[in-house]
Scaffold this active site. Structure first.
Site, mmCIF file in Angstrom:
data_model
loop_
_atom_site.group_PDB
_atom_site.id
_atom_site.type_symbol
_atom_site.label_atom_id
_atom_site.label_comp_id
_atom_site.label_asym_id
_atom_site.label_seq_id
_atom_site.Cartn_x
_atom_site.Cartn_y
_atom_site.Cartn_z
ATOM 1 N N GLU A 14 40.853 28.453 35.870
ATOM 2 C CA GLU A 14 40.304 29.711 36.353
ATOM 3 C C GLU A 14 40.075 29.615 37.853
ATOM 4 O O GLU A 14 40.126 28.522 38.437
ATOM 5 C CB GLU A 14 38.995 30.061 35.620
ATOM 6 C CG GLU A 14 39.215 30.414 34.160
ATOM 7 C CD GLU A 14 37.975 30.979 33.488
ATOM 8 O OE1 GLU A 14 36.952 31.161 34.185
ATOM 9 O OE2 GLU A 14 38.021 31.235 32.281
ATOM 10 N N HIS A 25 32.536 40.940 39.715
ATOM 11 C CA HIS A 25 33.744 40.427 39.070
ATOM 12 C C HIS A 25 34.926 41.221 39.613
ATOM 13 O O HIS A 25 34.891 42.450 39.673
ATOM 14 C CB HIS A 25 33.663 40.568 37.555
ATOM 15 C CG HIS A 25 34.678 39.729 36.839
ATOM 16 N ND1 HIS A 25 36.023 40.040 36.838
ATOM 17 C CD2 HIS A 25 34.554 38.580 36.134
ATOM 18 C CE1 HIS A 25 36.674 39.124 36.143
ATOM 19 N NE2 HIS A 25 35.810 38.229 35.703
ATOM 20 N N ARG A 41 35.888 34.059 43.313
ATOM 21 C CA ARG A 41 35.675 35.463 43.000
ATOM 22 C C ARG A 41 35.298 36.311 44.210
ATOM 23 O O ARG A 41 35.701 37.466 44.298
ATOM 24 C CB ARG A 41 34.584 35.602 41.930
ATOM 25 C CG ARG A 41 35.076 35.210 40.550
ATOM 26 C CD ARG A 41 33.987 35.374 39.515
ATOM 27 N NE ARG A 41 34.513 35.075 38.193
ATOM 28 C CZ ARG A 41 33.772 35.051 37.087
ATOM 29 N NH1 ARG A 41 32.481 35.309 37.161
ATOM 30 N NH2 ARG A 41 34.307 34.771 35.925
ATOM 31 N N HIS A 75 28.598 41.949 38.108
ATOM 32 C CA HIS A 75 28.799 41.131 36.917
ATOM 33 C C HIS A 75 27.698 40.105 36.690
ATOM 34 O O HIS A 75 27.309 39.862 35.552
ATOM 35 C CB HIS A 75 30.147 40.410 37.025
ATOM 36 C CG HIS A 75 30.480 39.527 35.870
ATOM 37 N ND1 HIS A 75 30.523 39.980 34.572
ATOM 38 C CD2 HIS A 75 30.795 38.200 35.815
ATOM 39 C CE1 HIS A 75 30.855 38.981 33.756
ATOM 40 N NE2 HIS A 75 31.000 37.897 34.491
ATOM 41 N N ARG A 122 28.967 32.095 42.533
ATOM 42 C CA ARG A 122 29.107 31.298 41.307
ATOM 43 C C ARG A 122 30.557 30.950 41.020
ATOM 44 O O ARG A 122 31.426 31.822 41.010
ATOM 45 C CB ARG A 122 28.525 32.079 40.126
ATOM 46 C CG ARG A 122 28.701 31.379 38.779
ATOM 47 C CD ARG A 122 28.004 32.157 37.692
ATOM 48 N NE ARG A 122 28.647 33.425 37.386
ATOM 49 C CZ ARG A 122 29.572 33.601 36.431
ATOM 50 N NH1 ARG A 122 29.986 32.561 35.725
ATOM 51 N NH2 ARG A 122 30.072 34.792 36.195
#
Length: 490
Positions: free
Chosen positions: A105, A220, A265, A323, A358
């Site tokens: 990811e 997100h 992100r 998010h 994060r």
């Protein structure tokens, strides 16, 4: 009602903490705002991250620090990577059906993210934990809303006043653990479920606890908006090879980061926001094949089909949406807040793990690691003192809350500026000190947090991670923003 440990919140952090507390012989009351199986954990599509093996610890630590943009606590990250894999393996033994192979990811240099049920990892974890909690001897109070914390004459938190079924219930406790999630419903479009109204953050603040870095709210990158609701399209979709296309059908991420769609992100979210100024952005998985997409992302495909889009056969229009709450109640490595008797773990907490941004899929494993640590500290520090006072409550009705959300969406989105933040603070409706319905109290919590977020964002005169100031695009000295009851803006 009296107990050793009161846990507010039944997601991964709260449920796992309850099981650890019961294993240590503590009496536990677990108060859940919705059903025990509800909350944000249930809706987590992405996976759960932990080092693949001992040799991967250093690489996972590096990736987490890099994503955090200089604001992570290296000690917290070290604790996390040292303990996460054992926690994950315990879930597997308990019956969470993790796939044998990890996936890649954004921001991860290794395929260390584990999934269950394809794209419904949170659901799988929630089902296993909730079943075990119900069999553990934990007193589970479902549909219980925490109105306020109670404190002893010495200032120690000694439990909470709950509302359940229209009745008030005092739960006195030797220790209280907040595991209530974030404040996603502060914004108009979010992936957070309806119950995520920042209650734990507001409870802690009114009890005198320190809140930290509230300006860092993670958007997100890939959310499909339908009927005003944000439907998350998992990070794993890009990890499996999904690509982002602009309105002209061009793949554009190479202009923003060499990691392309697998950049952290904050980078991807800003890139999509920039491209969206010239037209709709799409996530394209067609080249992966309809069979693979259906098998790998069954829940996502089903939800999007219900909304009229087939992710396996057409590009899906996406946009960034709120998010995850990165900042939170300041804790040490053992979940202790700055107020005696009060602990926090999971999204409600600022443990030092996430910094300014994060790393994907670290949140579920954070709940395990620091939920267990908070229980160990609480078990060693139980103090039963008579409750002598109750923290205040504030209310805000629905029309004013809608205005709060409009203000936050406009001023505290992906791109911010000093003048817009100042104007937002001036226009923000203020809650009033009063008892009220649960909805009005939730509104009061969100209104309080809106002010604290805007103040924090205004005071951070730099761009870092999830906080981007167009009037201060440079990165300055690494520091935390701190908010306490009655503190001046700084």
């Amino acid at each position: 009602m009296k107990t050793d440990l009161l846990i507010i919140g039944g997601g991964i952090a709260g449920s796992y903490a309850a099981l650890k507390a019961r294993a240590a012989g503590l009496r536990v009351v677990l108060a859940c705002k919705s059903a025990l199986e509800g909350g944000s954990t249930r809706w987590a599509q992405g996976g759960i991250a932990a080092p693949l093996n001992d040799a991967d610890n250093a690489a996972h630590l590096h990736d987490t620090l890099a994503a955090g943009r200089g604001l992570c606590d290296p000690q917290a990250v070290r604790v996390f990577v040292d303990e996460a894999r054992a926690r994950l393996e315990e879930l597997y033994v308990w019956g969470v059906p993790f796939a044998h192979e990890g996936t890649l990811e954004g921001g991860h240099g290794q395929a260390r993210v584990r999934h269950a049920y394809g794209d419904a990892t949170g659901l799988a974890i929630s089902e296993v934990l909730s079943k075990r909690v119900r069999l553990s001897g934990t007193v589970v109070l479902e549909g219980a809303f925490a109105r306020r914390l109670m404190r002893s004459a010495s200032g120690r938190v000694c439990g909470a006043e709950l509302e359940s079924g229209g009745e008030l219930l005092d739960v006195e406790a030797g220790a209280t653990l907040l595991a209530s999630g974030g404040m996603g419903r502060l914004f108009g479009v979010t992936t957070a479920p309806p119950e995520v109204t920042g209650d734990g953050l507001a409870l802690a603040y009114r009890a005198g606890a320190e809140l930290r870095d509230l300006e860092f709210v993670q958007f997100h990158p890939t959310v499909f908006v339908h009927g005003g609701r944000g439907l998350l399209v998992s990070e794993a979709a890009r990890g499996e090879g999904g690509v982002l296309l602009n309105a002209a059908g061009e793949r554009f991420m190479e202009r923003y980061d060499p990691l392309l769609e697998l950049a952290p992100r904050d980078v991807v979210a800003r890139a999509i926001a920039s491209e969206s100024a010239r037209g709709q952005v799409f996530l394209d998985l067609r080249h992966l094949g309809a069979e693979f997409v259906s098998q790998r992302f069954p829940s996502i495909r089903r939800q999007l089909l219900e909304a009229g889009t087939d992710i396996a056969r057409q590009p899906v229009p996406v946009r960034p949406a709120v998010h995850y709450t990165i900042g939170g109640v300041t804790t040490d490595l053992w979940g202790r807040t700055t107020v005696p008797g009060l602990y926090a773990a999971g999204e409600v907490a600022s443990s030092g793990l996430h910094g300014a941004n994060r790393l994907a899929s670290n949140s579920l494993s954070e709940g395990l690691v620091f939920g267990a640590r908070a229980v160990r500290a609480a078990a060693d520090e139980l103090v039963c003192e008579p409750c002598a006072q109750r923290t205040p409550v504030e209310t805000l009705e629905a029309p004013a809350l809608a205005r709060v959300r409009e203000i936050l969406d406009r001023a505290a989105g992906i791109v911010r500026s000093g003048p817009a933040l100042e104007a937002a603070l001036s226009a923000l409706p203020r809650p009033r000190a009063a008892d009220g319905t649960q909805a009005a109290l939730e509104g009061g919590n969100l209104a309080l947090l809106a002010r604290l977020l805007l103040e924090s964002a205004l005071s951070r005169r730099e761009s870092r991670g999830a906080h981007w100031r167009e009037d201060h695009p440079e990165t300055g000295e690494a520091r935390h923003t701190v908010r306490r009851l009655e503190t001046a803006l700084r």
